[in-house]
Write an enzyme that holds these catalytic residues in place. Structure first.
Site, PDB file in Angstrom:
ATOM      1  N   GLU A 268       0.847  -1.194   0.000  1.00 35.36           N
ATOM      2  CA  GLU A 268       0.000   0.000   0.000  1.00 35.36           C
ATOM      3  C   GLU A 268       0.885   1.247   0.000  1.00 35.36           C
ATOM      4  O   GLU A 268       1.848   1.301   0.770  1.00 35.36           O
ATOM      5  CB  GLU A 268      -0.923  -0.003   1.220  1.00 35.36           C
ATOM      6  CG  GLU A 268      -1.920  -1.152   1.208  1.00 35.36           C
ATOM      7  CD  GLU A 268      -2.893  -1.120   2.384  1.00 35.36           C
ATOM      8  OE1 GLU A 268      -2.825  -0.169   3.203  1.00 35.36           O
ATOM      9  OE2 GLU A 268      -3.713  -2.049   2.482  1.00 35.36           O
ATOM     10  N   HIS A 287      -8.183   1.090   1.512  1.00 31.13           N
ATOM     11  CA  HIS A 287      -8.047   0.940   2.966  1.00 31.13           C
ATOM     12  C   HIS A 287      -8.960   1.921   3.717  1.00 31.13           C
ATOM     13  O   HIS A 287      -8.516   2.746   4.514  1.00 31.13           O
ATOM     14  CB  HIS A 287      -6.599   1.138   3.405  1.00 31.13           C
ATOM     15  CG  HIS A 287      -6.250   0.406   4.671  1.00 31.13           C
ATOM     16  ND1 HIS A 287      -5.079  -0.274   4.839  1.00 31.13           N
ATOM     17  CD2 HIS A 287      -6.939   0.239   5.823  1.00 31.13           C
ATOM     18  CE1 HIS A 287      -5.031  -0.825   6.044  1.00 31.13           C
ATOM     19  NE2 HIS A 287      -6.172  -0.517   6.669  1.00 31.13           N
TER      20      HIS A 287
END
Length: 329
Positions: A268, A287
């Protein structure tokens, strides 16, 4: 007494800290969107007895140089705090387990609806191609199943898993299975306890709710996908590394499973050239499952409640390093 608050915290919570006798300073992640680095945190916290943090890393150097008496991590697991160093220094570390369980559970149900009922695919088609699908009405192409007709398997049955089960069982009449040997569902509750193999074989939807540990990394990979139903969906709002992403891409491309909805990833931010971005049977979000305004209020309340317990000489309800209790005289 002085307190440094670098986490997001409600005005009511700041007032409660002042009511405990703290002169409060705010800085860092919760107020600027930029976390303080080690030197910045050490300088900001100097002279403070209390640190309330969420993103900033509290290591042995910060603890040794600051004279802190209490650290409160506004996270479910205080992974940003060196617990060993805090314990060696006799510093209690408070945390907020389950603070975002409701937020994540709501998001899971949302992802399930979006993926199972073709909501995301329908919107994308309408925006990019118009109403009809190859000359036919979209009704024929974006059908899905009602949640009451599904079996949902939860891998992990902690605070989030239990919250998901309550919503699905009580709100939609969904049959829910759960696999979590250390924390099995209660008999007659919202979920039925099964082992992982049985869950994968019986579930129309598999939703992941386990932490990232050596035992769970790659837990859902090629072998797991083969054991799942061919029309099954995978939802992951837990941790990206629990899923073997290469095996997932192969399973989605090959029709081994029907689709997935993912909020977390092994890397990420998700790289722009990641193969998941090219698949139309996947819903992807950056997220966001824990991103509800209410979460700040939850961790603020939990931390303030425990600080008030400490001030009264009582053991905090959410103490991450119990070896410091009772405190040394």
């Amino acid at each position: 007494m002085r307190a440094l608050v670098t986490a997001e915290f409600t005005p009511e919570g700041l007032a409660r800290l002042e009511g405990l006798g703290y002169a409060v300073t705010t800085a860092g992640w919760g107020w600027t969107g930029e976390p303080l680095d080690g030197d910045g945190l050490a300088a900001a916290v100097d002279g403070s007895q209390l640190l309330v943090c969420e993103v900033e890393a509290v290591d042995a150097a910060v603890l040794a140089s600051s004279g802190l008496r209490v650290v409160a991590s506004a996270r479910g697991t205080p992974s940003n705090v060196d617990l060993d160093a805090a314990t060696a220094s006799g510093v209690p570390v408070l945390h907020a387990p389950g603070r975002n369980a409701g937020s994540v559970a709501d998001f899971v149900v949302g992802l399930l609806l979006v993926q199972a009922r073709g909501i995301a695919r329908g919107q994308t088609h309408l925006r990019q191609r118009g109403w009809h699908v190859d000359g036919q009405v979209p009704y024929l192409h974006f059908r899905g199943r009602e949640l009451a007709d599904l079996v949902v398997g939860l891998v992990g049955y902690g605070a989030v898993g239990r919250a998901v089960a309550r919503r699905l069982r009580g709100g939609f009449g969904t049959r829910v299975l759960a696999c979590d040997p250390p924390r099995p569902p209660e008999p007659g509750g919202d979920a039925e306890a099964v082992d992982l193999d049985a869950l994968l074989a019986a579930s129309d939807v598999v939703s992941l709710h386990v932490p990232d540990t050596p035992a769970t990394r790659g837990l859902i990979g090629a072998e797991a996908f083969v054991r799942m139903r061919s029309g099954a969906l995978l939802i992951n709002t837990a941790r990206g590394r629990v899923v073997d992403e290469a095996a997932l891409v192969d399973a989605l491309r090959g029709g081994v499973i029907a689709g997935a909805a993912l909020d977390v990833f092994a890397t990420e931010p998700l790289p722009r050239d990641h193969p998941l971005l090219g698949l139309d049977n996947v819903t992807l979000t950056p997220h966001l499952a824990g991103a509800a305004d209410d979460v700040v209020a939850h961790h603020t309340r939990m931390i303030c409640d425990d600080l008030e317990r400490l001030a009264a000489g009582a053991r905090p309800a959410h103490l991450a390093n119990p070896a410091v209790w009772p405190p040394r005289s």
